[in-house]
Design a protein around this motif. Structure first.
Motif, PDB file in Angstrom:
ATOM      1  N   GLN A 188       0.828  -1.204   0.000  1.00 43.33           N
ATOM      2  CA  GLN A 188       0.000   0.000   0.000  1.00 43.33           C
ATOM      3  C   GLN A 188       0.865   1.258   0.000  1.00 43.33           C
ATOM      4  O   GLN A 188       0.593   2.198  -0.753  1.00 43.33           O
ATOM      5  N   LEU A 189       1.883   1.272   0.850  1.00 39.05           N
ATOM      6  CA  LEU A 189       2.776   2.437   0.903  1.00 39.05           C
ATOM      7  C   LEU A 189       3.421   2.698  -0.455  1.00 39.05           C
ATOM      8  O   LEU A 189       3.510   3.851  -0.891  1.00 39.05           O
ATOM      9  N   ALA A 190       3.862   1.656  -1.123  1.00 39.82           N
ATOM     10  CA  ALA A 190       4.495   1.817  -2.434  1.00 39.82           C
ATOM     11  C   ALA A 190       3.486   2.323  -3.465  1.00 39.82           C
ATOM     12  O   ALA A 190       3.782   3.249  -4.227  1.00 39.82           O
ATOM     13  N   ARG A 191       2.292   1.746  -3.480  1.00 41.26           N
ATOM     14  CA  ARG A 191       1.290   2.115  -4.478  1.00 41.26           C
ATOM     15  C   ARG A 191       0.703   3.509  -4.243  1.00 41.26           C
ATOM     16  O   ARG A 191       0.261   4.164  -5.179  1.00 41.26           O
ATOM     17  N   LEU A 192       0.680   3.932  -2.983  1.00 44.51           N
ATOM     18  CA  LEU A 192       0.062   5.212  -2.634  1.00 44.51           C
ATOM     19  C   LEU A 192       1.080   6.310  -2.353  1.00 44.51           C
ATOM     20  O   LEU A 192       0.725   7.378  -1.839  1.00 44.51           O
ATOM     21  N   ALA A 193       2.338   6.068  -2.695  1.00 39.30           N
ATOM     22  CA  ALA A 193       3.424   6.996  -2.349  1.00 39.30           C
ATOM     23  C   ALA A 193       3.162   8.420  -2.845  1.00 39.30           C
ATOM     24  O   ALA A 193       3.484   9.387  -2.153  1.00 39.30           O
ATOM     25  N   ARG A 194       2.585   8.565  -4.014  1.00 40.73           N
ATOM     26  CA  ARG A 194       2.369   9.904  -4.586  1.00 40.73           C
ATOM     27  C   ARG A 194       0.942  10.413  -4.397  1.00 40.73           C
ATOM     28  O   ARG A 194       0.626  11.517  -4.801  1.00 40.73           O
ATOM     29  N   ASP A 195       0.092   9.589  -3.821  1.00 39.74           N
ATOM     30  CA  ASP A 195      -1.314   9.946  -3.645  1.00 39.74           C
ATOM     31  C   ASP A 195      -1.478  10.900  -2.470  1.00 39.74           C
ATOM     32  O   ASP A 195      -1.141  10.569  -1.339  1.00 39.74           O
ATOM     33  N   ARG A 196      -1.992  12.077  -2.733  1.00 42.21           N
ATOM     34  CA  ARG A 196      -2.219  13.080  -1.683  1.00 42.21           C
ATOM     35  C   ARG A 196      -3.706  13.415  -1.543  1.00 42.21           C
ATOM     36  O   ARG A 196      -4.068  14.383  -0.890  1.00 42.21           O
ATOM     37  N   ASN A 197      -4.568  12.612  -2.174  1.00 41.06           N
ATOM     38  CA  ASN A 197      -5.990  12.922  -2.199  1.00 41.06           C
ATOM     39  C   ASN A 197      -6.840  12.107  -1.240  1.00 41.06           C
ATOM     40  O   ASN A 197      -8.031  12.320  -1.157  1.00 41.06           O
ATOM     41  N   ARG A 198      -6.253  11.158  -0.551  1.00 39.12           N
ATOM     42  CA  ARG A 198      -7.047  10.294   0.332  1.00 39.12           C
ATOM     43  C   ARG A 198      -7.067  10.871   1.735  1.00 39.12           C
ATOM     44  O   ARG A 198      -6.043  10.911   2.405  1.00 39.12           O
TER      45      ARG A 198
END
Length: 183
Positions: A110-120
């Motif tokens: 999850q950390l790897a897949r969401l590394a650039r996600d700032r919308n959650r």
């Protein structure tokens, strides 16, 4: 075989519910819906804005109302948000109205897949690992209780490979059927 008219994907954020679900729906020639996207379309507001204005409780009320509406349809693949299982009525509707797939991912994945996600909104925390571990501890038992099938999305290749793997598993465990009617 467990007959059900719909396929519902549950699991943590970053597990691939939306991308795998979209591919699975294509393979099965079924309509695909993403609950979070449907909430945004129905409200005209981003999930993050709903959280900001109504807090998590307000978002969960909207989520439950739309989940009840969407799960009443026949012949869909629906990707839910990670927290949809928090409400007992949501879990009941998912079990009664479809075949439920728990698409899982480790906290590291999850950390790897969401590394650039700032919308959650729920990922806006000083320590993302700690937040994801807390969410897993809170929700994994609920995913397990609700799911007909559990698939770890880590190590299955890309989302199309995961959808094909899931399709193979479904051929032995699921058949399209009608929803149970409840009084």
């Amino acid at each position: 075989m467990n007959p059900a008219p719909n396929l519902f994907l549950i699991g943590p954020m970053g597990a691939g519910k939306s991308t795998v679900g979209r591919h699975l729906a294509e393979l099965l020639r079924m309509p695909f819906l993403d609950l979070d996207h449907e909430i945004e379309a129905h409200t005209g507001a981003a999930i993050s804005l709903i959280f900001e204005l109504e807090q998590e409780a307000g978002f969960r009320r909207r989520e439950s109302a739309l989940l009840a509406e969407l799960t009443a349809r026949q012949g869909i693949v629906l990707a839910t948000g990670g927290g949809a299982v928090l409400d007992a009525d949501n879990r009941r509707l998912l079990r009664e109205r479809g075949y439920v797939i728990w698409l899982d991912a480790s906290v590291d994945a999850q950390l790897a897949r969401l590394a650039r996600d700032r919308n959650r909104p729920l990922l806006q925390a000083p320590d993302r690992r700690e937040r994801l571990e807390h969410l897993a501890a809170q929700r994994n038992g609920l995913y397990s209780e609700t799911a007909d099938l559990h698939l770890d999305s880590v190590g299955v290749g890309n989302s199309m490979h995961a959808a094909h793997d899931l399709l193979d598993l479904l051929e032995a465990r699921w058949q399209r059927g009608r929803a149970e009617t409840t009084a």
